[in-house]
Design a protein around this motif. Structure first.
Motif, mmCIF file in Angstrom:
data_model
loop_
_atom_site.group_PDB
_atom_site.id
_atom_site.type_symbol
_atom_site.label_atom_id
_atom_site.label_comp_id
_atom_site.label_asym_id
_atom_site.label_seq_id
_atom_site.Cartn_x
_atom_site.Cartn_y
_atom_site.Cartn_z
ATOM 1 N N MET A 1 32.342 36.028 30.531
ATOM 2 C CA MET A 1 33.735 36.473 30.538
ATOM 3 C C MET A 1 33.874 37.929 30.946
ATOM 4 O O MET A 1 34.938 38.406 31.236
ATOM 5 C CB MET A 1 34.361 36.272 29.151
ATOM 6 N N GLY A 2 32.771 38.671 30.949
ATOM 7 C CA GLY A 2 32.831 40.087 31.255
ATOM 8 C C GLY A 2 33.069 40.909 30.010
ATOM 9 O O GLY A 2 33.257 40.387 28.907
ATOM 10 N N SER A 3 33.114 42.218 30.159
ATOM 11 C CA SER A 3 33.288 43.110 29.001
ATOM 12 C C SER A 3 34.598 43.862 29.107
ATOM 13 O O SER A 3 35.112 44.106 30.210
ATOM 14 C CB SER A 3 32.124 44.099 28.926
ATOM 15 N N LEU A 4 35.162 44.238 27.979
ATOM 16 C CA LEU A 4 36.428 44.946 27.927
ATOM 17 C C LEU A 4 36.274 46.325 28.562
ATOM 18 O O LEU A 4 35.397 47.090 28.178
ATOM 19 C CB LEU A 4 36.880 45.091 26.471
ATOM 20 N N PRO A 5 37.111 46.654 29.567
ATOM 21 C CA PRO A 5 36.975 47.960 30.222
ATOM 22 C C PRO A 5 37.392 49.083 29.285
ATOM 23 O O PRO A 5 38.351 48.959 28.536
ATOM 24 C CB PRO A 5 37.934 47.844 31.420
ATOM 25 N N ILE A 6 36.658 50.180 29.326
ATOM 26 C CA ILE A 6 36.986 51.331 28.478
ATOM 27 C C ILE A 6 37.420 52.525 29.315
ATOM 28 O O ILE A 6 37.770 53.570 28.761
ATOM 29 C CB ILE A 6 35.783 51.715 27.591
ATOM 30 N N GLU A 7 37.373 52.406 30.642
ATOM 31 C CA GLU A 7 37.789 53.491 31.520
ATOM 32 C C GLU A 7 38.986 53.061 32.335
ATOM 33 O O GLU A 7 39.272 51.866 32.488
ATOM 34 C CB GLU A 7 36.636 53.896 32.446
ATOM 35 N N THR A 8 39.697 54.047 32.881
ATOM 36 C CA THR A 8 40.839 53.755 33.744
ATOM 37 C C THR A 8 40.368 52.978 34.972
ATOM 38 O O THR A 8 39.344 53.303 35.566
ATOM 39 C CB THR A 8 41.504 55.066 34.193
ATOM 40 N N PHE A 9 41.126 51.964 35.331
ATOM 41 C CA PHE A 9 40.772 51.121 36.470
ATOM 42 C C PHE A 9 40.945 51.896 37.770
ATOM 43 O O PHE A 9 42.041 52.330 38.106
ATOM 44 C CB PHE A 9 41.659 49.873 36.465
ATOM 45 N N GLN A 10 39.844 52.108 38.500
ATOM 46 C CA GLN A 10 39.867 52.798 39.791
ATOM 47 C C GLN A 10 39.082 51.958 40.799
ATOM 48 O O GLN A 10 37.867 52.125 40.952
ATOM 49 C CB GLN A 10 39.254 54.194 39.672
ATOM 50 N N PRO A 11 39.748 51.052 41.494
ATOM 51 C CA PRO A 11 39.035 50.109 42.364
ATOM 52 C C PRO A 11 38.430 50.735 43.616
ATOM 53 O O PRO A 11 37.649 50.073 44.309
ATOM 54 C CB PRO A 11 40.117 49.093 42.728
ATOM 55 N N LEU A 12 38.776 51.982 43.944
ATOM 56 C CA LEU A 12 38.173 52.628 45.118
ATOM 57 C C LEU A 12 37.695 54.029 44.733
ATOM 58 O O LEU A 12 38.109 55.035 45.307
ATOM 59 C CB LEU A 12 39.172 52.678 46.278
ATOM 60 N N ILE A 59 38.044 37.252 32.920
ATOM 61 C CA ILE A 59 39.193 38.084 32.535
ATOM 62 C C ILE A 59 38.838 39.559 32.654
ATOM 63 O O ILE A 59 39.633 40.374 33.118
ATOM 64 C CB ILE A 59 39.638 37.749 31.094
ATOM 65 N N PHE A 60 37.639 39.902 32.254
ATOM 66 C CA PHE A 60 37.204 41.298 32.245
ATOM 67 C C PHE A 60 36.136 41.522 33.318
ATOM 68 O O PHE A 60 35.490 40.588 33.778
ATOM 69 C CB PHE A 60 36.674 41.673 30.862
ATOM 70 N N PRO A 61 35.939 42.775 33.741
ATOM 71 C CA PRO A 61 34.991 43.072 34.823
ATOM 72 C C PRO A 61 33.554 42.781 34.445
ATOM 73 O O PRO A 61 33.172 42.827 33.269
ATOM 74 C CB PRO A 61 35.212 44.565 35.076
ATOM 75 N N GLN A 62 32.761 42.492 35.464
ATOM 76 C CA GLN A 62 31.335 42.234 35.288
ATOM 77 C C GLN A 62 30.541 43.240 36.122
ATOM 78 O O GLN A 62 30.992 43.658 37.192
ATOM 79 C CB GLN A 62 31.007 40.806 35.718
ATOM 80 N N PRO A 63 29.360 43.625 35.690
ATOM 81 C CA PRO A 63 28.544 44.608 36.423
ATOM 82 C C PRO A 63 28.104 44.057 37.781
ATOM 83 O O PRO A 63 27.863 42.856 37.928
ATOM 84 C CB PRO A 63 27.336 44.829 35.512
ATOM 85 N N ILE A 64 27.956 44.940 38.754
ATOM 86 C CA ILE A 64 27.537 44.512 40.083
ATOM 87 C C ILE A 64 26.149 43.877 40.037
ATOM 88 O O ILE A 64 25.867 42.909 40.760
ATOM 89 C CB ILE A 64 27.568 45.701 41.079
ATOM 90 N N GLN A 65 25.272 44.359 39.164
ATOM 91 C CA GLN A 65 23.929 43.776 39.100
ATOM 92 C C GLN A 65 23.970 42.336 38.597
ATOM 93 O O GLN A 65 23.202 41.486 39.068
ATOM 94 C CB GLN A 65 23.027 44.620 38.194
ATOM 95 N N THR A 66 24.874 42.051 37.670
ATOM 96 C CA THR A 66 25.032 40.675 37.195
ATOM 97 C C THR A 66 25.487 39.772 38.334
ATOM 98 O O THR A 66 25.002 38.633 38.488
ATOM 99 C CB THR A 66 26.045 40.621 36.039
#
Length: 506
Positions: A1-12, A59-66
């Motif tokens: 499901m991914g982990s709850l983000p703790i930082e502001t979302f900055q897609p670029l 729902i939540f982001p996943q690490p690129i390595q995963t």
């Protein structure tokens, strides 16, 4: 499901881009290092992936390595590895470091240059690169922006798009004279070796399926389209009240690599006033080498000419060059000019708006990719790449000829060899024998080839062109083919013996 983000979302975020792109580049580099470990043709069963992946998005982001780990574990098994040095199927879609870097720049800049004002550099670089390519191929000046005769070029995604656009231009030009109802009388001509995209494109632009002519070819012409057969077909249609519209010739047909006689067909096309297109998707790139340029002789009679750098020019997918003598014909058929796209430069007609040279409005910055490839490698290395592939194909052809159990079916012209295993016993089905040979090789995972049927004959195609292929791969694959043939012929002999003794045989 991914982990709850703790930082502001900055897609670029540039820092994240640097870190994660390094991980992706390392991942791809390791893929190429290990590519020979994978079965060339995927061995999975249909719907395998739905059993491995969740049925809902995270729902939540996943690490690129995963994500990269999942690509390795779940996606790789379902890939047919087109960049494998043992990939000899279809036609090549060769990649290169420069092509990859150019694609990174294209995607990274992510401009949408549908008209000049949307990104002037994107439009102008495309025009310059198309002239570069045209000059490398020694195309007539009538196809070049710099030729001063009104011609020019555009980058499409595929030959399919190029054929649809040129057919639409030919259709509208004809209907302007005939009236809209005349579309049911228009006829398109190609050979039975022409890529199926021409027939598909004819349907898309409204030509009745019954008005498409796939003119038969034969071994007598090395499966090339003959001028007499085209003339006869056009005369027969005219006698029925139909109107010849479009003729497609090919440099390097899909099945066997045949080359149509461009000059002679061009004379027929001009005689009957049809649009003359040359599809050089596969072999056109070889025209930069002086020893292969003669295959383009007669291109001066064409209305349009296309080739795919993403096949044999070290340019990663996708990239198709289309040149036309009369760009206004394309623009008349494909132009749209809504209010929200109007601007001074376009209104003044002093610039090229490539949206009117293609089907879609949006377009990628493909010129960046092709420009990087040409600059990074130069003509000398690009010619060496083509010559190396041809040399390996010549070697493979000699290997086939040296084994009396096999035969080369069609004389090789470029880097495609069509061959078959000859039946050992009278009454054996040669098509079934070669189907079994092909499947035996492909199911081994050690190589991947495809087939063609010419003159009702099933043949195996050996298309060289993967960037990583070396002579050692060609020789190893030939030994594999011979070993599989040994097994088939031995089993066939045992079955014949058993059958002759009255025993049950499979």
């Amino acid at each position: 499901m991914g982990s709850l983000p703790i930082e502001t979302f900055q897609p670029l975020d540039p820092d994240v881009l640097v870190k994660e792109s390094r991980a992706v580049v390392d991942f791809i580099a390791n893929y190429y290092r290990d590519i020979e470990r994978y079965p060339v043709r995927s061995q999975v069963e249909p719907e395998y992936l739905s059993k491995r992946l969740p049925d809902q998005a995270p729902i939540f982001p996943q690490p690129i390595q995963t994500i990269l780990d999942d690509i390795h574990d779940d996606i790789f098994p379902g890939l047919t590895h087109w960049q494998s040095p043992n990939f000899y199927a279809y036609f090549q879609a060769n990649a290169s470091t420069a092509g990859f870097l150019g694609e990174m720049l294209c995607s990274g800049l992510n401009v949408v240059g549908f008209n000049w004002i949307a990104s002037p550099a994107a439009t102008e670089l495309e025009s310059i690169v198309m002239d570069w390519m045209g000059k490398m191929l020694k195309l007539p000046s009538s196809f070049l922006f710099s030729g001063g005769q009104g011609g020019g070029g555009v980058l499409h995604g595929s030959t399919c798009e190029a054929v649809v656009c040129t057919l639409a231009a030919a259709r509208d030009s004809a209907l302007t004279k005939m009236g809209g109802d005349g579309i049911t009388k228009l006829v398109v001509y190609a050979s039975d070796q022409t890529h199926s995209t021409v027939q598909k494109a004819s349907k898309l632009i409204g030509i009745p399926p019954s008005n498409f002519r796939a003119i038969p070819t034969s071994a007598a012409s090395d499966y090339a389209l003959t001028p007499d057969s085209v003339r006869s077909s056009m005369e027969a249609d005219i006698a029925k009240g139909l109107v010849p519209l479009y003729l497609c010739a090919t440099i390097g047909t899909t099945a066997v690599g045949a080359v149509d006689p461009l000059l002679e067909l061009g004379k027929v096309a001009n005689e009957y006033g049809v649009w003359y297109h040359i599809d050089a998707a596969y072999a056109g790139s070889s025209g930069i080498c002086p020893e292969f340029r003669h295959y383009l002789d007669g291109v001066e009679l064409a209305d349009s000419f296309s080739l795919n750098p993403h096949k044999w020019f070290l340019t990663n997918m996708d990239c198709c060059c289309l040149w036309v003598k009369s760009p206004s014909s394309l623009v008349d058929a494909l132009c749209s000019n809504p209010e929200y796209l109007k601007n001074k430069a376009s209104d003044a007609k002093t610039v090229v708006d490539y949206k009117d040279w293609q089907i879609a409005l949006s377009r990628r910055f493909r010129a960046m990719k092709l420009w990087v490839v040409i600059r990074r490698y130069g003509m000398a290395n690009l010619m060496e790449h083509i010559r190396s592939d041809v040399a390996m194909a010549e070697h493979f052809e000699r290997l086939v000829a040296m084994d009396r159990r096999f035969e080369v079916v069609v004389p090789r012209k470029f880097a495609l060899v069509c061959f078959r295993l000859k039946p050992r016993f009278q009454g054996d089905d040669p098509s079934e024998l070669n189907r079994r040979l092909l499947e035996a090789v492909n199911s081994s995972g050690q190589a991947f080839m495809t087939h063609a049927v010419v003159a009702r004959m099933f043949v195996v195609r050996f298309a060289i062109g993967a960037t990583l292929t070396e002579m050692r791969h060609v020789e190893a694959t030939w030994k594999l083919i011979q070993a599989k043939a040994d097994g088939l012929l031995l089993n066939g002999s045992c079955e014949k013996i058993s059958s002759s003794n009255g025993l049950f045989s499979l």
